[in-house]
Each structure stands twice: as C-alpha cells, then as structure tokens.
Design a protein around this motif. Structure first.
Motif, PDB file in Angstrom:
ATOM      1  N   PRO A  80       1.018  -1.236  -0.051  1.00 28.00           N
ATOM      2  CA  PRO A  80       0.047  -0.022  -0.012  1.00 28.00           C
ATOM      3  C   PRO A  80       1.019   1.202  -0.139  1.00 28.00           C
ATOM      4  O   PRO A  80       2.093   1.133   0.365  1.00 28.00           O
ATOM      5  CB  PRO A  80      -0.818  -0.151   1.035  1.00 28.00           C
ATOM      6  CG  PRO A  80      -0.658  -1.589   1.912  1.00 28.00           C
ATOM      7  CD  PRO A  80       0.762  -2.129   1.078  1.00 28.00           C
ATOM      8  N   PRO A  84       1.655   1.086   5.958  1.00 24.96           N
ATOM      9  CA  PRO A  84       1.831   1.211   7.502  1.00 24.96           C
ATOM     10  C   PRO A  84       1.696  -0.411   8.070  1.00 24.96           C
ATOM     11  O   PRO A  84       1.124  -1.251   7.647  1.00 24.96           O
ATOM     12  CB  PRO A  84       0.491   1.800   7.723  1.00 24.96           C
ATOM     13  CG  PRO A  84      -0.330   1.547   6.370  1.00 24.96           C
ATOM     14  CD  PRO A  84       0.516   0.930   5.445  1.00 24.96           C
ATOM     15  N   TYR A  86       2.241  -2.791  11.688  1.00 23.29           N
ATOM     16  CA  TYR A  86       2.138  -2.767  13.372  1.00 23.29           C
ATOM     17  C   TYR A  86       3.473  -2.202  14.009  1.00 23.29           C
ATOM     18  O   TYR A  86       4.338  -2.775  13.896  1.00 23.29           O
ATOM     19  CB  TYR A  86       2.037  -3.930  13.872  1.00 23.29           C
ATOM     20  CG  TYR A  86       0.773  -4.871  12.974  1.00 23.29           C
ATOM     21  CD1 TYR A  86      -0.539  -4.369  13.398  1.00 23.29           C
ATOM     22  CD2 TYR A  86       1.010  -5.713  11.918  1.00 23.29           C
ATOM     23  CE1 TYR A  86      -1.530  -4.994  13.023  1.00 23.29           C
ATOM     24  CE2 TYR A  86      -0.311  -6.100  11.064  1.00 23.29           C
ATOM     25  CZ  TYR A  86      -1.720  -5.747  11.926  1.00 23.29           C
ATOM     26  OH  TYR A  86      -2.689  -6.323  11.103  1.00 23.29           O
ATOM     27  N   PRO A  87       3.105  -1.092  14.347  1.00 21.56           N
ATOM     28  CA  PRO A  87       4.488  -0.460  15.018  1.00 21.56           C
ATOM     29  C   PRO A  87       5.272  -1.040  16.151  1.00 21.56           C
ATOM     30  O   PRO A  87       6.422  -1.100  16.362  1.00 21.56           O
ATOM     31  CB  PRO A  87       3.875   0.929  15.586  1.00 21.56           C
ATOM     32  CG  PRO A  87       2.429   0.592  15.578  1.00 21.56           C
ATOM     33  CD  PRO A  87       1.960  -0.421  14.688  1.00 21.56           C
ATOM     34  N   GLU A  88       4.402  -1.933  16.757  1.00 23.40           N
ATOM     35  CA  GLU A  88       5.193  -2.682  18.093  1.00 23.40           C
ATOM     36  C   GLU A  88       5.717  -3.810  17.806  1.00 23.40           C
ATOM     37  O   GLU A  88       6.409  -4.514  18.599  1.00 23.40           O
ATOM     38  CB  GLU A  88       4.138  -2.702  19.145  1.00 23.40           C
ATOM     39  CG  GLU A  88       4.186  -1.384  19.951  1.00 23.40           C
ATOM     40  CD  GLU A  88       2.717  -1.109  20.636  1.00 23.40           C
ATOM     41  OE1 GLU A  88       1.960  -1.816  20.552  1.00 23.40           O
ATOM     42  OE2 GLU A  88       2.724  -0.213  21.054  1.00 23.40           O
ATOM     43  N   HIS A 145       6.800  -7.899   2.596  1.00 26.63           N
ATOM     44  CA  HIS A 145       5.514  -8.272   3.022  1.00 26.63           C
ATOM     45  C   HIS A 145       5.067  -8.227   1.751  1.00 26.63           C
ATOM     46  O   HIS A 145       4.257  -9.873   1.285  1.00 26.63           O
ATOM     47  CB  HIS A 145       4.798  -7.242   3.395  1.00 26.63           C
ATOM     48  CG  HIS A 145       3.313  -7.055   3.472  1.00 26.63           C
ATOM     49  ND1 HIS A 145       2.311  -7.359   4.806  1.00 26.63           N
ATOM     50  CD2 HIS A 145       2.371  -6.900   2.424  1.00 26.63           C
ATOM     51  CE1 HIS A 145       1.162  -7.428   4.368  1.00 26.63           C
ATOM     52  NE2 HIS A 145       1.146  -7.356   2.898  1.00 26.63           N
TER      53      HIS A 145
END
Lengths: 238, 235
Positions: A80, A84, A86-88, A145
């Motif tokens: 995309p 974005p 998952y930040p953690e 990804h």
C-alpha cells in the motif's frame, strides 16, 4: 492475467474511478500513472479486496472479484501507499506472521524469510521494532511483505516514495529483477522511473483512463519525446 | 481455520509487547482485590460469593480497555489495509481477535484463583459455586469481549470505542437491579432475562442451566455477527 472491466467506484457522491477498463498480461510490468487523486490507489484497493467496486468487474485468471476474492488475494502481493505496519512488532515477527498467513510451508519458512531479507537488505533490522525504523526501511519491509509467499502478481503503490536516491535505484533494481517472472502493476510520480521500468503505461486522470499504450506509441501519437510532456498533455485536459 | 490461529497468535502476542496488558491486569487485580477483601473479613464466611457479585461491574470497565484497540488502532494506523488484503477472511480476523481477547481475560482472571486457595485454608470452601463462578466468569468475559470488539470496529478512535463498550456492558450488568425500581412487576422478568448479571449470578450459584449458557453464547454470536456486518458495510 488481469482484466479490469468498466470499474467504477463512488465514495458517496464523489466518483473516484469512472468506468475504467484495461488488461494486464502475464509477465508484464504495467505502470499506472496519474496525478494525485486520479484514482490509482482506489483501483489498487479494489483489486486487492480492500474496497468493493460500485460497479464493474475485475477478473484475475479465472476468478471474479465479487465471487472469488479469497482466491484472488492468494495470487496478489500488495504494497500500500504508506506501507503502514504494526508499530510494536519486530520486523522478523511481522514477516513470520505474513509467511504463516500466506501459507508458506513451515519447513521452508525461515529460508524464505532470509531470502527476502537479503533481497530487500533487511538483515540489520530484523530484530528491531517497526516504529524504530526509518521510512526507507519501513518501505522495504512493505516490499518484503508484498513478496512473501511468491505471489504471481505484485501491486505496488508508489514503491519508491520516501526513499533516498540510492534506495530508489535499489528498489527499481528489485522490481526489474522480480519483474522477469512476475506480473507487476505499480505507480510512481517519478516519470523517468516509469520510463525505465514499465513495458506499458495506463494513465488515469480524474477517475478516467486517458491513455493505455507503450511509451513509444504514445510518443508517436502525441509527437512529443519527453514523458513529462506526454504526461502533462494527457492529464491537463480539463 | 489455520488463519484464525495465526491471527490469534499475533493478537495475543501484541497484548504483551505493549504496556497496556500489564497496566490493565494490575488495575483489575487492585480494584477487585480491594473491593472484595475490604468486606471479606467482616462477613466471616469462607465464600467467594461476593467476589463473583463484584465481577460483572468490574469487567464492564476493564474488558473494554482490553478490546478497544483491536480494530480502532488498525483502522487508525492503516495496518488494516495490509491485514485485509492478505488471504484472510473477515471471519478469521474477527474470531482470531475475539479469541485473543478471551485468552487475555482468562489470564487476567487466573491470579484470583489464589483467593479461592487461601480462603479454602481459612474455612470450609464449597468448591461447586467456585467452579461455576469461574466458568460463568469466562462466559461473561467472552460476551463482554465480543461487545468490545464490536465497539472497536465502528470507530477509529480508541476512546470512543472504550466508552461505547462500557456503556453497553454496564447497561447489561445493571439491567437486573435498576429495572426493579422503574418497571411494573410484569415486565421485570423480561428485562432481568436480558441482563448479563442475572444469568451470570445463576451460573455463579453453581447451577449450570443451559438457558444461562445459551444466553451468553447468543450474546457472543450476535455481537460477532454484527461486527462482521459492520466490516462488510465499511468496504
């Protein structure tokens, strides 16, 4: 490979994509170009199953988007626009999760993740959390990804945005390398990049398709040499 | 089904890498422990009855804090787009997240088993209601998780998700006591039957009546199914 027919998407009253049709052939690298707000991202989001079309159809191989979305999702790897993630999560953890969901067999999972880490130069950051990464690294995690599980089709929404010039060259190199065996549809605002990488271009403006041809044919048709001028003529119409 | 498991794993891990898990568990244990033990020694009874009567109200506040981020955060950060374009179905996502929340609630509840153990040392503890109580607590917790998940799916703002979920869970808990004051006695039965607390207390008495279990299963199903509809509508 992919046939987009009469695709239309309304957000409320706003028409984001207006009866767009085009095909993507197997093994082709297609550049989907257009100014911001032209509807590129919306087309990607429908193709990848994030949004449903208001009308029209997309066929991928023999699957129709309204009937066999699950099968289509298996064939497509998607990056995309803002990648974005998952930040953690740790980079490794995240890629491991994606590998599981994409059904990578557990005995070759580690090797596959390692290959992708090499290809996208992620080895140094595998054990960092994603919110610690710079924009460039995050983008590369996004590319890993998209490549996970070797999907036949790659949909890359501005894969080089936010990267520095060296990384842009690297990313372009990656796209060209994987483009030899895969079908790729991608967009970019760097027109020279489109010129260097794509086999064919589809240009959209205000939700409508305004061109669908190879660059050489567009040059002959519009009697312009530079891709910037061609882009300008086609997208300044109104 | 395989993908439900992968999503469960990811969500469950996600709880424990952020500080939220530890904060929520501590707050839960402090509140419930204080409320329970502040009157426990006055009653001079070796029973957990009061603990279980406090549980629904406490859950109504704590569980929404556990579930508020499940969808809201993903929608807000944008990772939802990545998740949904992977070869997973809505059902995988919803079930995976729901089960992760339930597992978290089970872990949050597990330290209170020590209450039962210590109390059994102090006097004759009747284990029937204790087992029934924990079984009911899991059902109640699962139902509140499903409601919290639904609240989280309608908004990208975690605070709003929290407040909506507290509102619904709190109403379902208090329905039992408050309707007594306001409604004619003929209607009280109907409203009590809708109350989560009513069914939970029945189970916590040690009566495993299928109607009570069915109530919670129905509540879970309705909440999860509505979440599914909300997500489809969002496309």
């Amino acid at each position: 490979m992919i046939a987009i027919q009469d695709l239309t998407k309304y957000y409320g009253d706003l028409c984001a994509v207006d009866h767009v049709s085009f095909d993507i052939h197997k093994g082709e690298i297609l550049g989907l170009l257009g100014p911001n707000g032209a509807g590129k991202t919306t087309i990607y989001r429908i193709l990848t199953g994030y949004l449903r079309p208001t009308s029209g159809d997309i066929r991928v191989k023999d699957f129709h988007i309204n009937e066999n979305l699950a099968e289509i999702k298996k064939l497509i790897g998607y990056l995309p626009e803002a990648a974005p993630i998952y930040p953690e999560m740790l980079v490794y953890e995240y890629l491991d999760f994606v590998a599981d969901v994409r059904g990578v067999a557990s005995n070759r999972k580690v090797a596959h993740i390692r290959d992708l880490a090499d290809l996208c130069s992620l080895n140094q950051v595998m054990h960092m959390t994603i919110n610690e990464l710079s924009k460039g690294y995050r983008q590369r995690v996004g590319i890993a990804h998209a490549l996970m599980g070797d999907p036949e089709i790659l949909v890359l929404d501005e894969p080089t945005s936010g990267l520095d010039p060296n990384q842009i060259v690297e990313t372009r190199e990656i796209i060209r390398r994987i483009g030899k065996e895969k079908t790729i549809i991608f967009s970019t605002h760097i027109l020279s990049e489109a010129e260097a990488t794509c086999d064919r271009m589809v240009i959209v403006n205000q939700g409508r398709k305004v061109a669908d041809d190879t660059l050489d044919n567009l040059r002959k048709e519009l009697k312009e040499q530079s891709i910037e001028a061609i882009f300008h003529i086609l997208t300044q119409g109104n | 089904m395989q993908n439900t498991k992968h999503i469960f794993k990811k969500e469950f891990k996600a709880y424990f890498v952020s500080p939220i898990a530890y904060i929520v568990i501590s707050v839960f244990l402090v509140i419930i422990g204080w409320l329970f033990f502040s009157t426990f020694f006055l009653e001079r009874q070796a029973s957990l009855t009061r603990f279980f009567s406090l549980l629904p109200v406490t859950f109504a506040f704590v569980i929404p804090a556990v579930t508020m981020r499940l969808f809201s955060e993903e929608i807000n950060v944008g990772s939802f787009e990545l998740l949904i374009t992977l070869p997973v179905t809505f059902r995988d996502i919803i079930l995976g997240k729901f089960l992760a929340a339930v597992a978290f609630v089970a872990i949050m509840l597990s330290p209170t088993l020590l209450y039962a153990v210590t109390i059994s040392l102090l006097g004759e503890l009747d284990w029937g209601p204790v087992i029934g109580g924990y079984f009911g607590a899991l059902l109640l917790g699962a139902a509140f998780c499903a409601i919290g998940l639904l609240a989280s799916s309608v908004t990208r703002n975690q605070v709003i998700a929290f407040i909506i979920a507290v509102g619904i869970c709190f109403t379902l808990t208090l329905l039992m006591d408050f309707v007594l004051f306001f409604l004619p006695s003929s209607l009280v039965g109907v409203f009590q039957y809708l109350s989560a607390n009513f069914h939970f207390q029945s189970i916590a008495k040690g009566m495993l009546d299928s109607r009570n279990i069915l109530y919670f299963l129905a509540l879970i199903f309705v909440a999860l199914f509505t979440t599914h509809l909300v997500m489809q509508e969002k496309k």
